[in-house]
Every structure is written in C-alpha cells, then in structure tokens.
Design a protein around this motif. Structure first.
Motif, PDB file in Angstrom:
ATOM      1  N   LYS A   1       0.806  -1.220   0.000  1.00  0.00           N
ATOM      2  CA  LYS A   1       0.000   0.000   0.000  1.00  0.00           C
ATOM      3  C   LYS A   1       0.842   1.274   0.000  1.00  0.00           C
ATOM      4  CE  LYS A   1      -3.680   0.121   2.509  1.00  0.00           C
ATOM      5  NZ  LYS A   1      -4.657   0.076   1.396  1.00  0.00           N
ATOM      6  N   GLY A   2       2.088   1.185   0.488  1.00  0.00           N
ATOM      7  CA  GLY A   2       2.892   2.390   0.576  1.00  0.00           C
ATOM      8  C   GLY A   2       4.233   2.142   1.232  1.00  0.00           C
ATOM      9  N   GLU A   3       4.896   3.219   1.643  1.00  0.00           N
ATOM     10  CA  GLU A   3       6.199   3.128   2.292  1.00  0.00           C
ATOM     11  C   GLU A   3       6.021   2.821   3.775  1.00  0.00           C
ATOM     12  OE1 GLU A   3       9.259   3.331   0.880  1.00  0.00           O
ATOM     13  OE2 GLU A   3       8.158   3.315  -1.016  1.00  0.00           O
ATOM     14  N   VAL A   4       6.794   1.857   4.278  1.00  0.00           N
ATOM     15  CA  VAL A   4       6.649   1.404   5.652  1.00  0.00           C
ATOM     16  C   VAL A   4       7.970   1.549   6.403  1.00  0.00           C
ATOM     17  CG1 VAL A   4       5.971  -0.493   7.178  1.00  0.00           C
ATOM     18  CG2 VAL A   4       4.902  -0.275   4.916  1.00  0.00           C
ATOM     19  N   LEU A   5       7.936   2.264   7.512  1.00  0.00           N
ATOM     20  CA  LEU A   5       9.046   2.267   8.461  1.00  0.00           C
ATOM     21  C   LEU A   5       8.813   1.128   9.424  1.00  0.00           C
ATOM     22  CD1 LEU A   5      11.456   3.655  10.022  1.00  0.00           C
ATOM     23  CD2 LEU A   5       9.668   4.836  11.341  1.00  0.00           C
ATOM     24  N   PHE A   6       9.770   0.205   9.529  1.00  0.00           N
ATOM     25  CA  PHE A   6       9.592  -0.873  10.507  1.00  0.00           C
ATOM     26  C   PHE A   6      10.920  -1.227  11.156  1.00  0.00           C
ATOM     27  CE2 PHE A   6      10.147  -2.812   6.366  1.00  0.00           C
ATOM     28  CZ  PHE A   6      10.934  -3.934   6.570  1.00  0.00           C
ATOM     29  N   THR A   7      10.824  -1.750  12.349  1.00  0.00           N
ATOM     30  CA  THR A   7      11.993  -2.075  13.149  1.00  0.00           C
ATOM     31  C   THR A   7      12.908  -3.020  12.393  1.00  0.00           C
ATOM     32  OG1 THR A   7      10.677  -1.827  15.154  1.00  0.00           O
ATOM     33  CG2 THR A   7      12.770  -3.012  15.360  1.00  0.00           C
ATOM     34  N   ALA A   8      14.181  -2.667  12.334  1.00  0.00           N
ATOM     35  CA  ALA A   8      15.176  -3.532  11.706  1.00  0.00           C
ATOM     36  C   ALA A   8      15.740  -4.497  12.738  1.00  0.00           C
ATOM     37  CB  ALA A   8      16.300  -2.689  11.111  1.00  0.00           C
ATOM     38  N   GLY A   9      15.808  -5.776  12.362  1.00  0.00           N
ATOM     39  CA  GLY A   9      16.383  -6.772  13.273  1.00  0.00           C
ATOM     40  C   GLY A   9      15.702  -6.764  14.616  1.00  0.00           C
ATOM     41  N   ASN A  10      16.501  -6.700  15.673  1.00  0.00           N
ATOM     42  CA  ASN A  10      15.942  -6.700  17.019  1.00  0.00           C
ATOM     43  C   ASN A  10      16.173  -5.360  17.724  1.00  0.00           C
ATOM     44  OD1 ASN A  10      18.711  -7.029  17.255  1.00  0.00           O
ATOM     45  ND2 ASN A  10      18.565  -8.253  19.122  1.00  0.00           N
ATOM     46  N   PHE A  11      16.108  -4.268  16.973  1.00  0.00           N
ATOM     47  CA  PHE A  11      16.263  -2.932  17.536  1.00  0.00           C
ATOM     48  C   PHE A  11      14.973  -2.525  18.251  1.00  0.00           C
ATOM     49  CE2 PHE A  11      20.132  -2.868  15.475  1.00  0.00           C
ATOM     50  CZ  PHE A  11      20.776  -1.645  15.514  1.00  0.00           C
ATOM     51  N   ASN A  12      14.667  -3.236  19.345  1.00  0.00           N
ATOM     52  CA  ASN A  12      13.365  -3.035  19.967  1.00  0.00           C
ATOM     53  C   ASN A  12      13.430  -2.608  21.432  1.00  0.00           C
ATOM     54  OD1 ASN A  12      14.043  -5.383  21.355  1.00  0.00           O
ATOM     55  ND2 ASN A  12      12.687  -6.710  20.165  1.00  0.00           N
ATOM     56  N   ASN A  13      14.636  -2.284  21.935  1.00  0.00           N
ATOM     57  CA  ASN A  13      14.724  -1.910  23.350  1.00  0.00           C
ATOM     58  C   ASN A  13      14.785  -0.387  23.498  1.00  0.00           C
ATOM     59  OD1 ASN A  13      17.316  -1.273  22.548  1.00  0.00           O
ATOM     60  ND2 ASN A  13      18.334  -2.801  23.788  1.00  0.00           N
ATOM     61  N   ASP A  14      15.214   0.083  24.681  1.00  0.00           N
ATOM     62  CA  ASP A  14      15.182   1.515  24.943  1.00  0.00           C
ATOM     63  C   ASP A  14      16.242   2.285  24.172  1.00  0.00           C
ATOM     64  OD1 ASP A  14      17.249   0.434  26.390  1.00  0.00           O
ATOM     65  OD2 ASP A  14      16.618   1.214  28.332  1.00  0.00           O
ATOM     66  N   ILE A  15      17.155   1.584  23.521  1.00  0.00           N
ATOM     67  CA  ILE A  15      18.093   2.218  22.584  1.00  0.00           C
ATOM     68  C   ILE A  15      17.623   1.994  21.148  1.00  0.00           C
ATOM     69  CG2 ILE A  15      20.466   2.283  21.734  1.00  0.00           C
ATOM     70  CD1 ILE A  15      20.187   3.310  24.565  1.00  0.00           C
ATOM     71  N   GLY A  16      17.259   0.775  20.826  1.00  0.00           N
ATOM     72  CA  GLY A  16      16.872   0.435  19.456  1.00  0.00           C
ATOM     73  C   GLY A  16      15.605   1.130  18.995  1.00  0.00           C
ATOM     74  N   ALA A  17      14.604   1.259  19.883  1.00  0.00           N
ATOM     75  CA  ALA A  17      13.352   1.903  19.472  1.00  0.00           C
ATOM     76  C   ALA A  17      13.569   3.362  19.070  1.00  0.00           C
ATOM     77  CB  ALA A  17      12.298   1.780  20.583  1.00  0.00           C
ATOM     78  N   PRO A  18      14.299   4.169  19.855  1.00  0.00           N
ATOM     79  CA  PRO A  18      14.569   5.536  19.405  1.00  0.00           C
ATOM     80  C   PRO A  18      15.343   5.597  18.083  1.00  0.00           C
ATOM     81  CG  PRO A  18      14.994   5.356  21.755  1.00  0.00           C
ATOM     82  CD  PRO A  18      14.744   3.964  21.253  1.00  0.00           C
ATOM     83  N   LEU A  19      16.300   4.678  17.900  1.00  0.00           N
ATOM     84  CA  LEU A  19      17.038   4.656  16.640  1.00  0.00           C
ATOM     85  C   LEU A  19      16.115   4.351  15.461  1.00  0.00           C
ATOM     86  CD1 LEU A  19      20.324   2.845  17.776  1.00  0.00           C
ATOM     87  CD2 LEU A  19      20.055   5.257  17.150  1.00  0.00           C
ATOM     88  N   THR A  20      15.126   3.496  15.689  1.00  0.00           N
ATOM     89  CA  THR A  20      14.130   3.227  14.649  1.00  0.00           C
ATOM     90  C   THR A  20      13.322   4.480  14.356  1.00  0.00           C
ATOM     91  OG1 THR A  20      13.955   0.888  15.283  1.00  0.00           O
ATOM     92  CG2 THR A  20      12.126   1.829  14.029  1.00  0.00           C
ATOM     93  N   LEU A  21      12.870   5.163  15.397  1.00  0.00           N
ATOM     94  CA  LEU A  21      12.070   6.372  15.213  1.00  0.00           C
ATOM     95  C   LEU A  21      12.848   7.449  14.464  1.00  0.00           C
ATOM     96  CD1 LEU A  21      10.374   6.615  18.730  1.00  0.00           C
ATOM     97  CD2 LEU A  21       9.375   5.741  16.610  1.00  0.00           C
ATOM     98  N   LEU A  22      14.157   7.498  14.683  1.00  0.00           N
ATOM     99  CA  LEU A  22      14.992   8.489  14.004  1.00  0.00           C
ATOM    100  C   LEU A  22      15.027   8.291  12.492  1.00  0.00           C
ATOM    101  CD1 LEU A  22      17.976   8.783  16.505  1.00  0.00           C
ATOM    102  CD2 LEU A  22      16.531  10.674  15.713  1.00  0.00           C
ATOM    103  N   ARG A  23      14.681   7.100  12.023  1.00  0.00           N
ATOM    104  CA  ARG A  23      14.661   6.832  10.581  1.00  0.00           C
ATOM    105  C   ARG A  23      13.404   7.363   9.902  1.00  0.00           C
ATOM    106  NH1 ARG A  23      14.472   0.923  11.064  1.00  0.00           N
ATOM    107  NH2 ARG A  23      13.851   1.066   8.879  1.00  0.00           N
ATOM    108  N   SER A  24      12.494   7.929  10.687  1.00  0.00           N
ATOM    109  CA  SER A  24      11.221   8.421  10.147  1.00  0.00           C
ATOM    110  C   SER A  24      11.436   9.542   9.140  1.00  0.00           C
ATOM    111  CB  SER A  24      10.331   8.939  11.277  1.00  0.00           C
ATOM    112  OG  SER A  24      10.099   7.962  12.263  1.00  0.00           O
TER     113      SER A  24
END
Length: 453
Positions: free
Chosen positions: A125-148
């Motif tokens: 449907k479109g462009e999707v920002l999604f978590t890469a690998g296991n970047f899901n903790n209190d460091i990884g989640a902000p790094l994911t958000l920074l890719r927005s």
C-alpha cells in the motif's frame, strides 16, 4: 531521517550548544557508522562510556556530538543531562514531525514475526518504516524512530523489554495509534520476577494509547484481569487460532508436507483463505494478529492474503533450508521461550523420517529456569523424536527427561551430528535448531549450513 540543526534540537532536549549550530542529517551511536553530517551520541553504559570515542567521531567527519559534559574537542557539541534520555526524546520528536500512522507491537514471543508480516502486507500500500532486526529496546526503538521521514505512510514499531517499565518508556516515545500484545509467557523472568510481572510489563504498551484508540489482545494468552484498568476507554479487538468468538479467528487449519499452514481467516471484514509462506502452526496466531493490525490501517483481505503468502524469511527464525536431498534444517536459533520451544516440538513432529530436536538453553528465567526447561522436556518426550540433543546447563534436564544426549561444547555437538548423518546417508532427516541467542545455537546452524550443503 529529517534534517535539523543543533540549535533546533537544543530546545527539544533542553541542552546547551557549544560552538556553531550546524546542520544534522544523520544520527549515530557507533563510531563505525559515523558519516559526514552526523550527530554522534555519546551513550554511557555499565561497561562503556562513548565520550571516550568522541574524537574518533570527529575524525570521521561527524558534524557534532551529543554529550553529558563539554569535551576538549574541536567540534560543535550539545551538552545534555543524560544522553540516553536525549536519544529517546530526539527519536520521538523526529517521528512526531513526520505524522505517520503508527502501530506498536510487543509480546513474549512472535513479535518480530508479526512485525515482518505487517510490513509485508502494508508494503503493498505504501512506504513502511519498521523495526530492523531486534532494535526493539530503549536504545533500538529511538534509533528506529529516528529513521522516520514524511515519505513513510506507516510505521510498525516492535517493542521488547527485560524489565518492568521499559515498554512504558518506549511506548511513550512511539505514541502509537494502535497497539498489540501478541501473547504473555514465562520469559525474562529475571527482570520481571514472575508471570504477573510479565503481564504488567507487556500491558504497559496500552498506556500509550489515547481513549478510543485500538488495543489488540490474544484471547488465548493475555493479561486477564490485570489489564482491566489499562484497557479502560480503549477499543479492544481480539484474535485466536481456535476460539471462533474472537474478532479475528482461524478455522480449517491444514499443515502441508513442508510444515506451512493453510486456513480460513474470519474477521469483521469477511473471510478469506490464507496460505502462509513460513512454516509452523504457531504462525497462524501470528498471522491473525498481523491481519488485525494491517486491516486497522486500511489493508484489504486480498492484501493480507498476498502479504502473508509472500513474507520474506527472517534469518534464524523458523528458517527452513534444504541442505541436501534428504537433510532439511529448520534454523530457529535466534531466540527461545517456553511456548516457542513447545511450538518447535509441534512443528518437528509433523515431519517424517529421522527427526532431530537440537536445543540450547532458554535465558533469563531466574529461579524458575530448571523447572521450565523440565516442562519443555516433558512436553517433547511423548513425540519420541529420533534424536534429542541439548546444550547449556539447564537444558540438560531436557535430555534427561527425553533420553537425549547432552553436550558441553558446540564443537562436540557439531561433530556428533555430522558423524551420525554421514552414517545414515540414505535416510531422510529434519533437524530443528533452537535456543536463546545467548546459547549460541546459531553456531550449530551455521556449521551445518556450511558443512552439509
């Protein structure tokens, strides 16, 4: 990522600019990935202090550094009270500037698979920002958000945790429009203390929802009464792979010879036949969760069907590989929990020929570890697998319960497997490798891929 200036984010982070207010076009927490125009964030941990590497960041042409104290380095600096907190604030601010419809996903197991399923569906449907690998903790989640960026149409953010409060923190950064707890099980008990602690921690994801926004829960595995308060005022949707009263349910589940599930998906939007492109009956529930999330963001049943069929395989997560004409490897070596171990046994039981269950320790189970490993052994024993091999101190009890063989080194296990297989060249073998990441079972899977293919 969107561009900003040092002065601009000093207001967001309540920081002090030292030197020129330069333009920032990237963010890094690792000097190995610093590029020209980047802001290097000097995180501080129990065993490291990245302030020691800020000169390296400057040498690598970083535009500025984010620090907790002014350094004697010729580079623009933004001084804040806590760089880790500032990283979270910055990621959240960047994401909010982009106005992306956002979902948050957590759970004791399967959350990465659900994330990949949702991404596969929404990419139609479109462009999707999604978590890469296991970047899901209190460091990884902000790094994911920074890719927005404003070009993203959807954001699919996975949130993990190993202690109470972590998901509350990251959810507050993500500010999702819809949230899922995929399931609740005995995992990370060292940090959560008990299954009640797990329920509390996973339920924190719903705190990030505004009244009227949607929470999705597993009818078969959730927080029960402990979630009543946090779900108050939310729209609640349910899913189940066997309870037809759920909003998203499955029926007529059939597992083919490759271990892939086919079933009918029923939901408020209608019903459709689903063929999964990955193996394991447990992925039916994951697919239902993904369907609920995706349809909430406008996906059609046809898009759900196509996305689930064409899902990209994730390395080390129920990855089926045909090594030779008669040897199949199921590499599930990335992580492990009690329900995931049981699901692995269920999956292996569906194959013919010589079935090998090759297990490593589950991690962070605290005082319950030995009992929970025994529980896995007692579950696997009735299947009478031809080979059960284990590695790791607590995993030994599984071999004891199942009359398997325990190994104290990876190399000894690899040599045993290869020797046995060399003596049975004409037999059909299915080898399933699973364990916590810390158990290093990926070494077994990698060796088999390299030596047997």
């Amino acid at each position: 990522m969107i561009d900003f200036t040092l002065e601009q984010i000093s207001q967001v982070l309540d920081g002090k600019v030292i030197g020129q207010s330069v333009a920032i076009s990237a963010v890094s927490t690792d000097t190995r990935t610093v590029e020209s125009g980047a802001l290097f964030i000097a995180l501080v941990g129990e065993r490291f202090d990245a302030h020691d590497f800020c000169q390296q960041a400057a040498d690598a042409q970083a535009s500025a550094i984010l620090v907790e104290r002014q350094l004697d380095i010729d580079i623009p600096q933004l001084v804040v009270a806590d760089t880790k907190v500032a990283l979270g604030q910055l990621g959240s601010w960047v994401h909010q500037q982009c106005h992306i419809p956002t979902m948050a996903i957590t759970g004791s197991c399967g959350k990465t698979t659900v994330k990949e399923m949702v991404a596969s569906i929404l990419l139609q449907k479109g462009e999707v920002l999604f978590t890469a690998g296991n970047f899901n903790n209190d460091i990884g989640a902000p790094l994911t958000l920074l890719r927005s960026t404003p070009n993203h149409d959807y954001a699919v953010i996975e949130l993990g945790a190993n202690h109470i409060g972590e998901i509350a923190y990251t959810t507050n950064l993500v500010k999702p429009n819809i949230a899922l707890v995929n399931n609740v099980a005995a995992a990370h008990l060292e940090g959560f203390g008990s299954i009640d602690g797990v329920k509390q921690a996973k339920g924190e994801i719903f705190q990030g929802l505004q009244d009227g926004e949607t929470a999705i829960i597993n009818l078969d595995s959730n927080g029960g009464e402990s979630w009543q308060d946090v779900l108050a005022g939310k729209t609640v949707l349910t899913f189940s792979d066997h309870d037809q009263s759920a909003d998203f349910s499955a029926n007529n589940i059939v597992i083919n010879d490759e271990g892939e599930a086919r079933f009918n998906l029923t939901c408020p939007e209608g019903s459709i036949a689903i063929q999964l492109g990955i193996i394991g009956k447990h992925n039916v529930a994951n697919a239902l969760a993904a369907a609920a999330l995706s349809i909430h963001f406008g996906a059609t049943l046809k898009e759900v069907q196509s996305g689930l069929l064409n899902l990209m395989k994730v390395k080390g997560r129920v990855e089926a590989l045909q090594l030779t004409d008669n040897i199949k490897l199921i590499d599930d070596s990335y992580n492990a929990s009690v329900p995931a171990m049981k699901a692995a046994a269920d999956l292996l039981a569906g194959f013919s020929g010589e079935r090998w269950l090759i297990l490593g320790n589950m991690a962070e189970l605290g005082d319950e570890s030995l009992a929970l490993h025994r529980q896995v052994g007692e579950y696997a024993a009735p299947f009478k697998f031809e080979q059960i091999l284990t590695f790791g101190e607590d995993c030994k009890v599984i071999s004891e319960v199942c009359n398997g063989i325990h190994f104290t080194t990876h190399q000894a296990m690899i040599e045993y497997i290869e020797q046995k297989l060399s003596l049975q060249k004409n037999a059909t073998h299915t080898l399933l490798v699973k364990g916590a990441n810390s158990a290093g079972m990926s070494k077994i899977a990698t060796a088999l891929k390299e030596n047997l293919s």
